[in-house]
Design an enzyme around this catalytic site. Structure first.
Site, short mmCIF file in Angstrom:
data_model
loop_
_atom_site.label_atom_id
_atom_site.label_comp_id
_atom_site.label_asym_id
_atom_site.label_seq_id
_atom_site.Cartn_x
_atom_site.Cartn_y
_atom_site.Cartn_z
N SER A 1 0.80 -1.38 0.12
CA SER A 1 -0.04 -0.05 -0.02
C SER A 1 0.92 1.16 0.03
O SER A 1 0.21 2.23 -0.36
CB SER A 1 -0.83 0.02 1.33
OG SER A 1 -0.23 -0.08 2.44
N HIS B 1 1.09 5.46 5.81
CA HIS B 1 0.85 5.85 4.74
C HIS B 1 0.87 7.34 4.43
O HIS B 1 1.12 8.32 5.37
CB HIS B 1 -0.74 5.35 4.35
CG HIS B 1 -1.03 3.72 4.45
ND1 HIS B 1 -1.51 3.52 5.44
CD2 HIS B 1 -0.59 2.82 3.64
CE1 HIS B 1 -1.50 2.06 5.33
NE2 HIS B 1 -1.06 1.66 3.99
N GLU C 1 -13.55 11.90 8.81
CA GLU C 1 -13.51 11.89 10.18
C GLU C 1 -11.90 12.16 10.53
O GLU C 1 -11.62 12.23 11.73
CB GLU C 1 -13.90 10.35 10.55
CG GLU C 1 -15.30 10.15 10.63
CD GLU C 1 -15.43 8.58 10.81
OE1 GLU C 1 -14.61 7.98 11.46
OE2 GLU C 1 -16.45 8.45 11.13
#
Length: 376
Positions: A155, A338, A331
Site C-alpha cells: 500500500s 501511509h 473523520e
C-alpha cells in the site's frame, strides 16, 4: 478542441485547444471519435478495480481527457502556457500518477514537456489541474521501444483509488523523477506481502507484461511482518520469495532492483526513528549482495529524512488530517504508515535518490536532474 495529424507515422493523436476547467460540449468524450473530456459519476473506491481517472485525484474532481488507444507505451508531449496570463499547471495520468507539478509560465510564454505513459486498459487518460492550468496542445505517439519500470509492492507503493485521495503511494509519484525515455507500470497492491503477491497470481500478471530491457522494482516487508497467511520469516521465506522476483526479471532479460521498505513514523524519546521492520531490511540487503542485485536503501534514506523533519513536521508526509479537511476523509486520519500526496512525492524523490546513489544501471540514466524536496 481540434484533432489533427491522426494518421501521421507514429502519431496516435494531436489536439490543439484552449483548456479550461469546464470544457464545452464540443470537447466531451465521444466513443466514435475515440477521445474527449469526461467526468466520472463518482470517485472509485475499490483499488483492484483500477477504474479511477486522473481528474479524480484533486481536491475537487475535474474532467479527464480520455483517449482510446491500444495497450502499450506512449510519449505524451504537452505545450503549456497562455498568451494573456500567467499559468501554473499540474498534469496527472492514469490512476492519479503525477507527471508535471505546478509548471509555471508567464503571460505570452509557453513550455513544452513530454513524458512516457504505459497503457494497460485501452485508454490513455490525462488531467490538467493546478493553480492556473492552461494547455495549448497535446500530442500522443506510440513508442514501443520505451522500456517500462514495473513496480511490485504494498500500500505504500500502490496506485491508491481516487476515493481514498489524498492517500497516495510513492509509485504514483515516481514518474516525476524520470525522463520521457521510460514509463512506469504500477502493480503494487495494498495489504500484500512478498508471499501473497505471488500466491494471488499478481507476479504472474506482471510477468506477462515484462520485456527485455524493462525494470522490476520490488519493495515488501510491511505485510511480511504480520502473523497471518501472508507472513514470512526474514532470513528464510522472505528471501525465498524475493528470489522469485529476481528470477522472473532475469528470465525476461529485465533488470531486478530490491528496495528496502521506508520506515514508519514512530520516534524514540531521543528523536530517532524506531525500526519497526526488524530483520527484514538486513535480510533484503544480504540477498541483494548474494545475488548481485542493486539495493536501494530507502530505509536509511527515510530514517534520515524523518529525523531531519522531526516528529511534528513529519506529520505532513504521512496522512495526518483534520475532520472535514478532505471530502473523502470526513473523520480525519492519524496514519503513521501511509502518505499524503506531498509525502508520496518526497518518498518517490528518495527512491530516485537511492537509485542514483546506488548507481543502478542502466536505470540511473533515465533519471532527470534531482529535484529539491519541497519545504514543509
Amino acid at each position: 478542441m481540434e484533432a489533427i495529424d491522426h494518421n501521421a507515422e507514429g502519431t496516435i493523436l494531436t489536439m490543439e485547444f484552449g483548456y479550461s476547467l469546464i470544457p464545452n460540449e464540443s470537447c466531451q468524450y465521444d466513443r466514435e471519435q475515440g477521445y474527449g473530456f469526461s467526468l466520472p459519476p463518482q470517485r472509485s473506491k475499490t483499488e483492484d478495480m483500477r477504474d479511477s481517472w486522473p481528474g479524480d485525484y484533486f481536491d475537487s474532481v475535474i474532467p479527464s481527457l480520455l483517449m482510446d488507444v491500444p495497450n502499450g507505451t506512449y510519449k505524451a508531449t504537452l505545450t503549456l502556457g497562455s498568451s494573456d496570463s500567467p499559468t501554473a499547471t499540474t498534469v496527472k495520468e492514469g490512476l492519479g500518477r503525477m507527471r508535471l507539478h505546478e509548471v509555471k509560465t508567464e503571460a505570452g510564454q509557453s513550455a513544452v514537456h513530454s513524458f512516457a505513459v504505459h497503457v494497460m486498459d485501452g485508454q490513455l487518460k490525462l488531467a490538467f489541474g493546478g493553480a492556473a492550468p492552461h494547455v495549448q496542445k497535446v500530442e500522443v505517439k506510440r513508442v514501443a521501444s520505451i522500456p517500462t519500470i514495473h513496480l511490485a509492492g504494498d500500500s505504500t507503493v500502490t496506485d491508491q483509488p481516487s476515493a481514498h485521495y489524498p492517500y497516495t503511494g510513492w509509485g504514483q509519484m515516481l514518474g516525476l523523477y524520470f525522463a520521457d525515455s521510460v514509463a512506469v507500470a504500477n502493480y503494487a497492491c495494498s495489504g500484500r506481502s512478498s508471499k501473497s503477491f505471488i500466491t494471488e497470481g499478481r507476479l504472474n500478471r506482471l510477468e506477462k507484461k515484462l520485456s527485455r530491457g524493462d525494470f522490476l522494482l520490488v519493495q515488501f516487508a510491511h505485510n511480511d511482518e504480520k502473523d497471518n497467511d501472508g507472513g514470512t520469516d526474514p532470513f528464510t521465506t522472505y528471501q525465498a520469495y524475493l528470489q522469485q522476483y529476481i528470477e522472473v526479471a532475469r528470465k525476461h532479460e529485465a533488470y531486478p532492483v530490491l528496495i528496502a521498505p521506508m520506515h514508519r513514523r514512530f520516534y524514540e524519546e531521543d528523536g530517532t526513528i524506531r525500526n519497526t521492520h526488524g530483520d527484514y531490511i538486513e535480510a533484503m540487503r544480504q540477498l541483494a549482495l548474494e545475488e548481485q542485485v542493486p539495493f536501494v536503501d530507502l530505509a536509511s534514506l527515510s530514517k534520515a529524512y524523518f529525523e531531519e523533519l522531526g516528529e511534528e513536521r513529519s506529520k505532513q508526509v504521512f496522512l495526518w488530517t483534520e475532520p472535514g479537511q478532505y471530502e473523502c476523509l470526513p473523520e480525519g486520519t492519524r496514519d503513521n504508515t501511509h502518505f499524503s500526496e506531498f509525502g508520496a512525492i518526497e518518498i518517490a524523490r528518495l527512491v530516485a535518490q537511492g537509485i542514483r546513489d546506488a548507481g543502478v544501471e542502466p536505470l540511473v540514466h533515465h533519471l532527470i536532474a534531482q529535484k529539491e524536496g519541497a519545504a514543509l
